[in-house]
Design a protein around this motif. Structure first.
Motif, PDB file in Angstrom:
ATOM      1  N   ALA A   1      41.532  52.849 -19.024  1.00  0.00           N
ATOM      2  CA  ALA A   1      43.006  53.024 -19.117  1.00  0.00           C
ATOM      3  C   ALA A   1      43.259  54.533 -18.480  1.00  0.00           C
ATOM      4  O   ALA A   1      42.688  55.098 -18.664  1.00  0.00           O
ATOM      5  CB  ALA A   1      43.216  53.022 -20.638  1.00  0.00           C
TER       6      ALA A   1
ATOM      7  N   SER B   1      50.674  56.054 -19.297  1.00  0.00           N
ATOM      8  CA  SER B   1      51.670  55.620 -18.625  1.00  0.00           C
ATOM      9  C   SER B   1      52.765  56.552 -18.509  1.00  0.00           C
ATOM     10  O   SER B   1      52.822  57.758 -18.866  1.00  0.00           O
ATOM     11  CB  SER B   1      52.561  54.434 -19.547  1.00  0.00           C
ATOM     12  OG  SER B   1      51.724  53.299 -19.738  1.00  0.00           O
TER      13      SER B   1
ATOM     14  N   LEU C   1      53.368  54.783 -13.144  1.00  0.00           N
ATOM     15  CA  LEU C   1      52.708  53.490 -14.091  1.00  0.00           C
ATOM     16  C   LEU C   1      53.876  53.235 -15.020  1.00  0.00           C
ATOM     17  O   LEU C   1      54.233  53.927 -16.149  1.00  0.00           O
ATOM     18  CB  LEU C   1      51.264  54.072 -14.657  1.00  0.00           C
ATOM     19  CG  LEU C   1      50.935  53.129 -15.726  1.00  0.00           C
ATOM     20  CD1 LEU C   1      50.383  51.748 -15.062  1.00  0.00           C
ATOM     21  CD2 LEU C   1      49.597  53.591 -16.359  1.00  0.00           C
TER      22      LEU C   1
ATOM     23  N   TYR D   1      54.022  50.423 -17.216  1.00  0.00           N
ATOM     24  CA  TYR D   1      53.187  49.952 -18.282  1.00  0.00           C
ATOM     25  C   TYR D   1      51.873  49.782 -18.115  1.00  0.00           C
ATOM     26  O   TYR D   1      51.091  49.406 -16.993  1.00  0.00           O
ATOM     27  CB  TYR D   1      53.876  48.478 -18.632  1.00  0.00           C
ATOM     28  CG  TYR D   1      53.227  47.321 -18.066  1.00  0.00           C
ATOM     29  CD1 TYR D   1      52.208  46.622 -18.193  1.00  0.00           C
ATOM     30  CD2 TYR D   1      53.951  46.980 -16.739  1.00  0.00           C
ATOM     31  CE1 TYR D   1      51.675  45.683 -17.382  1.00  0.00           C
ATOM     32  CE2 TYR D   1      53.615  45.848 -16.059  1.00  0.00           C
ATOM     33  CZ  TYR D   1      52.417  45.142 -16.269  1.00  0.00           C
ATOM     34  OH  TYR D   1      51.843  44.288 -15.454  1.00  0.00           O
ATOM     35  N   GLY D   2      51.176  49.778 -19.244  1.00  0.00           N
ATOM     36  CA  GLY D   2      49.541  49.408 -19.255  1.00  0.00           C
ATOM     37  C   GLY D   2      49.246  48.789 -20.460  1.00  0.00           C
ATOM     38  O   GLY D   2      49.572  49.268 -21.469  1.00  0.00           O
TER      39      GLY D   2
ATOM     40  N   ARG E   1      45.149  46.573 -17.758  1.00  0.00           N
ATOM     41  CA  ARG E   1      46.568  45.838 -16.600  1.00  0.00           C
ATOM     42  C   ARG E   1      47.408  46.946 -16.431  1.00  0.00           C
ATOM     43  O   ARG E   1      48.023  47.185 -17.641  1.00  0.00           O
ATOM     44  CB  ARG E   1      46.817  44.388 -17.094  1.00  0.00           C
ATOM     45  CG  ARG E   1      48.004  43.996 -16.251  1.00  0.00           C
ATOM     46  CD  ARG E   1      48.455  42.558 -16.699  1.00  0.00           C
ATOM     47  NE  ARG E   1      49.612  42.099 -15.700  1.00  0.00           N
ATOM     48  CZ  ARG E   1      49.510  41.143 -14.809  1.00  0.00           C
ATOM     49  NH1 ARG E   1      48.467  40.699 -14.858  1.00  0.00           N
ATOM     50  NH2 ARG E   1      50.301  40.946 -14.058  1.00  0.00           N
ATOM     51  N   ALA E   2      47.769  47.314 -15.459  1.00  0.00           N
ATOM     52  CA  ALA E   2      48.616  48.410 -15.129  1.00  0.00           C
ATOM     53  C   ALA E   2      49.697  48.006 -14.106  1.00  0.00           C
ATOM     54  O   ALA E   2      49.460  47.409 -13.096  1.00  0.00           O
ATOM     55  CB  ALA E   2      47.864  49.760 -14.574  1.00  0.00           C
TER      56      ALA E   2
ATOM     57  N   PHE F   1      52.647  49.140 -11.975  1.00  0.00           N
ATOM     58  CA  PHE F   1      53.110  50.483 -11.074  1.00  0.00           C
ATOM     59  C   PHE F   1      54.440  50.082 -10.572  1.00  0.00           C
ATOM     60  O   PHE F   1      54.520  48.949  -9.715  1.00  0.00           O
ATOM     61  CB  PHE F   1      52.107  50.681 -10.162  1.00  0.00           C
ATOM     62  CG  PHE F   1      51.040  51.412 -10.661  1.00  0.00           C
ATOM     63  CD1 PHE F   1      50.882  52.756 -11.064  1.00  0.00           C
ATOM     64  CD2 PHE F   1      49.871  50.581 -11.005  1.00  0.00           C
ATOM     65  CE1 PHE F   1      49.554  53.258 -11.414  1.00  0.00           C
ATOM     66  CE2 PHE F   1      48.809  51.033 -11.488  1.00  0.00           C
ATOM     67  CZ  PHE F   1      48.775  52.611 -11.691  1.00  0.00           C
TER      68      PHE F   1
END
Length: 120
Positions: free
Chosen positions: A44, A47, A72, A74-75, A84-85, A87
């Motif tokens: 992680a 964001s 970024l 959302y993550g 899950r990121a 960009f």
């Protein structure tokens, strides 16, 4: 609410995110659009930060390497698979746009992975 304006195309290549302290977090791409990229990372990351990305886009047996800055947006944790990121690209890039266009043409031409439409 999802505010994407462009379609996303499945893409599965190696990816790296350079953190501000110099560490590199690895992963692989999930999908790609003219506006951004989704990457499944091993760790992680925060964001709201702009990172330097490097990722591969395989098209017809050739691997294209894309680099650039992206924020970024959302993550989320993806169970035991990773982080899950999502960009958003920070700047326009003609080379990246050309690669995404070729990827889209390949997928639409073969129907091997239809684009996922942007949310309305």
């Amino acid at each position: 609410m999802d505010d994407r304006k462009t379609s996303r195309y499945p893409s599965h290549g190696r990816a790296q995110v350079a953190l501000p302290d110099g560490r590199i977090v690895g992963g692989h791409t999930l999908d790609l659009s003219p506006g951004g990229v989704a990457i499944l990372l091993t760790d992680a990351i925060p964001s709201g930060v702009t990172y330097l990305l490097r990722f591969e886009v395989p098209i017809n047996g050739t691997t294209h390497v894309v680099t650039g800055k992206a924020r970024l947006v959302y993550g989320v944790f993806a169970g035991n698979k990773g982080f899950r990121a999502g960009f958003s690209f920070a700047e326009a890039d003609a080379q990246r746009a050309s690669i995404i266009s070729r990827l889209a043409s390949k997928l639409v031409g073969t129907n091997a992975g239809a684009a996922r439409p942007a949310a309305q």
